[in-house]
Design an enzyme around this catalytic site. Structure first.
Site, PDB file in Angstrom:
ATOM      1  N   HIS A  42      -6.929  -0.682   3.678  1.00  0.00           N
ATOM      2  CA  HIS A  42      -5.569  -0.145   3.779  1.00  0.00           C
ATOM      3  C   HIS A  42      -5.076  -0.241   5.217  1.00  0.00           C
ATOM      4  O   HIS A  42      -5.797   0.101   6.149  1.00  0.00           O
ATOM      5  CB  HIS A  42      -5.536   1.327   3.336  1.00  0.00           C
ATOM      6  CG  HIS A  42      -4.170   1.911   3.407  1.00  0.00           C
ATOM      7  ND1 HIS A  42      -3.235   1.746   2.411  1.00  0.00           N
ATOM      8  CD2 HIS A  42      -3.551   2.637   4.370  1.00  0.00           C
ATOM      9  CE1 HIS A  42      -2.112   2.347   2.749  1.00  0.00           C
ATOM     10  NE2 HIS A  42      -2.274   2.893   3.947  1.00  0.00           N
ATOM     11  N   ASP A  76       1.881  12.762  -4.621  1.00  0.00           N
ATOM     12  CA  ASP A  76       2.194  12.150  -3.327  1.00  0.00           C
ATOM     13  C   ASP A  76       3.531  11.423  -3.377  1.00  0.00           C
ATOM     14  O   ASP A  76       4.318  11.487  -2.435  1.00  0.00           O
ATOM     15  CB  ASP A  76       1.091  11.180  -2.887  1.00  0.00           C
ATOM     16  CG  ASP A  76       1.522  10.450  -1.623  1.00  0.00           C
ATOM     17  OD1 ASP A  76       1.670  11.121  -0.595  1.00  0.00           O
ATOM     18  OD2 ASP A  76       1.766   9.232  -1.677  1.00  0.00           O
ATOM     19  N   ARG A 122       9.421  14.411   1.959  1.00  0.00           N
ATOM     20  CA  ARG A 122       9.162  14.393   3.407  1.00  0.00           C
ATOM     21  C   ARG A 122      10.089  13.414   4.110  1.00  0.00           C
ATOM     22  O   ARG A 122      10.555  13.659   5.221  1.00  0.00           O
ATOM     23  CB  ARG A 122       7.697  14.018   3.671  1.00  0.00           C
ATOM     24  CG  ARG A 122       6.711  15.136   3.326  1.00  0.00           C
ATOM     25  CD  ARG A 122       5.290  14.592   3.251  1.00  0.00           C
ATOM     26  NE  ARG A 122       4.890  13.935   4.461  1.00  0.00           N
ATOM     27  CZ  ARG A 122       4.071  12.871   4.510  1.00  0.00           C
ATOM     28  NH1 ARG A 122       3.563  12.361   3.402  1.00  0.00           N
ATOM     29  NH2 ARG A 122       3.762  12.317   5.647  1.00  0.00           N
ATOM     30  N   SER A 132      -1.784  11.882   2.239  1.00  0.00           N
ATOM     31  CA  SER A 132      -0.934  11.001   1.443  1.00  0.00           C
ATOM     32  C   SER A 132      -1.622   9.648   1.235  1.00  0.00           C
ATOM     33  O   SER A 132      -1.751   9.163   0.101  1.00  0.00           O
ATOM     34  CB  SER A 132       0.414  10.827   2.180  1.00  0.00           C
ATOM     35  OG  SER A 132       1.127   9.729   1.697  1.00  0.00           O
ATOM     36  N   LYS A 177      -4.083   8.253  -2.497  1.00  0.00           N
ATOM     37  CA  LYS A 177      -3.845   7.014  -3.248  1.00  0.00           C
ATOM     38  C   LYS A 177      -5.080   6.116  -3.211  1.00  0.00           C
ATOM     39  O   LYS A 177      -5.440   5.486  -4.208  1.00  0.00           O
ATOM     40  CB  LYS A 177      -2.627   6.277  -2.672  1.00  0.00           C
ATOM     41  CG  LYS A 177      -1.325   6.995  -2.983  1.00  0.00           C
ATOM     42  CD  LYS A 177      -0.133   6.377  -2.290  1.00  0.00           C
ATOM     43  CE  LYS A 177      -0.077   6.720  -0.832  1.00  0.00           C
ATOM     44  NZ  LYS A 177       1.198   6.698  -0.172  1.00  0.00           N
TER      45      LYS A 177
HETATM   46  N1  URA Z   1       2.044   5.880   4.355  1.00  0.00           N
HETATM   47  C1  URA Z   1       1.767   6.706   3.322  1.00  0.00           C
HETATM   48  O1  URA Z   1       1.358   6.281   2.247  1.00  0.00           O
HETATM   49  N2  URA Z   1       1.959   8.038   3.496  1.00  0.00           N
HETATM   50  C2  URA Z   1       2.393   8.572   4.673  1.00  0.00           C
HETATM   51  O2  URA Z   1       2.525   9.782   4.764  1.00  0.00           O
HETATM   52  C3  URA Z   1       2.675   7.693   5.738  1.00  0.00           C
HETATM   53  C4  URA Z   1       2.491   6.337   5.558  1.00  0.00           C
END
Ligand code: URA
Length: 434
Positions: free
Chosen positions: A82, A161, A168, A183, A187
């Protein structure tokens, strides 16, 4: 429990319990807790923070708010990767076929562009026919059969999320360490891999501009991953200028293909080899970095990485002739040049502004419904530390619409700082968290 009490508790600086976090996240996902109360909570977290245990609990609660992907039927250690997002970041397109050509099983869920940063899915869709809308069965079967598959994130993956992130985004509460770490990791954990390699970007084109903040974010995410029983490592990498030379969609895919043909830019090739070596180590295919890098380099040199990219593109409906000859990936017909304003050196490039210039050309979205033009983009000829002569082209813009081109050229010109000092570009790898 009452949300009112939990907001006050956090506002007063106390830690929320596992039960309280679960109750809040599940209630919010079901629509029982309204956005205005969740916004107040997000803001209280921004001011008071969350400790390590709370951050871990928040992550697991968001992971469990929807489906999780079951990859247990696929043999071998599944390693995910990621990136926290940057400009010119086409890493997955070269890296994943490369490591998969050496036997690592890749089951990747990717996103679209966010703000000034591009998304892997948008880039891959510039290959004619390529689709990332796969059914879960087909996704898993493809990983099993050819070793690699990539799909868009489903709405059922960590829906808490998805909701909280959107909230947010509009309440000024994105840039809080625990909220970002939970967050991203919710995932990743829901996506089912056994091990995770994180590329945490730092610099003017990243969400974390300060290397200290990037390191703290990397440490928080590695802790969460390990706590959830996944082998997790992070590299902190430089995003103070765009990665490689290409910024856009088709133009970035071209550069990723060139890299698998051994003709990629030095900084991008180095990042691919460094991340790839961590993936091979976590996947049990190499003992240490030097050995892993040697294997990766060999897979580029003998063409096996490129062959794997072709298999991957074909399996997802894409036109393989574009991989054989990347010039078939169409770029916009018109070009504009960014001329150097004086003799000197490129001292600095405001990286996020390069991303915004590409977005203005039509390579990204200003609103959710905008349609991306895959053919536009920017090719940088000069990067930090390079000498320039007055009038020489520092970058070429590929333009579909002249008016948009003028606006992008102006913005790109302001992003380049040319002066008398021969600045030295920082290396691409800044730090590592194991
Ligand atoms: N990418 C994400 O998936 N979440 C965040 O809070 C910031 C960047």
């Amino acid at each position: 429990m009452r949300m009112y009490d939990l907001i006050r508790k956090k506002k007063d600086g106390a830690a929320l319990s596992r039960e309280e976090i679960d109750w809040m996240i599940q209630g919010y996902t079901r629509g029982e807790i309204p956005d205005y109360q969740m916004s107040a909570m997000a803001m209280a977290i921004c001011f008071r923070g969350m400790d390590e245990r709370e951050t871990g609990d928040l992550t697991l609660s968001m992971r469990d708010s929807g489906d999780t992907v079951d990859l247990s039927g696929i043999k071998g250690i599944k390693v995910d990767k990621h990136s926290t997002g940057g400009v010119g970041d086409k890493t997955s397109i070269a890296l994943l076929p490369l490591v998969s050509s050496l036997g690592l099983k890749i089951a990747k869920m990717s996103g679209r562009g966010l703000g000034h940063t591009g998304g892997t899915i948008d880039k891959l869709e510039s290959i004619p026919g390529f689709t990332t809308s796969l059914e879960m069965d087909r996704f898993v079967k493809q990983v099993d059969e050819i070793g690699i598959a990539l799909m868009g994130q489903t709405a059922e993956l960590a829906p808490a999320d998805k909701k909280l992130y959107a909230l947010r985004d509009v309440t000024g509460t994105v840039d809080q360490m625990s909220l970002i770490a939970s967050s991203i990791m919710s995932k990743k954990l829901a996506a089912g891999a056994d091990a995770i390699v994180l590329d945490v970007k730092s610099g003017s084109g990243a969400f974390m501009q300060d290397p200290k903040d990037a390191k703290a974010l990397a440490e928080a995410m590695v802790r969460i991953g390990k706590h959830a029983g996944k082998k997790t490592r992070a590299l902190i990498t430089n995003m103070d200028q765009p990665l490689g030379n290409a910024v856009g969609n088709a133009i970035e895919v071209r550069e990723a293909i060139e890299t698998l043909k051994g003709k990629g830019p030095a900084d991008f090739t180095e990042l691919v080899l460094e991340l790839g070596s961590r993936m091979l180590i976590l996947g049990g295919l190499a003992e240490e970095t030097a050995e892993a890098r040697e294997r990766l380099q060999k897979a580029i040199d003998d063409g096996s990485a490129l062959e794997q990219l072709k298999r991957f593109v074909k399996a997802q409906g894409g036109d393989v002739s574009c991989v054989e000859d990347e010039s078939l990936l169409k770029l916009a017909d018109q070009t504009m040049e960014l001329a150097a304003p004086c003799d000197g050196y490129v001292e600095r490039i405001e990286c996020a502004e390069v991303g915004m210039s590409s977005l203005l050309l039509g390579g990204g979205r200003e609103t959710k419904t905008d349609v991306i033009d895959p053919s536009v983009g920017i090719l940088l000829h000069k990067k930090v530390g390079d000498a320039v002569k007055k009038g020489e082209s520092m970058a070429t813009l590929y333009v579909s619409d002249r008016t948009k081109g003028e606006a992008a050229l102006k913005r790109l010109g302001a992003a380049y700082h040319v002066g008398g000092e021969a600045a030295v570009a920082q290396s691409i790898i800044l730090d590592e968290v194991i």
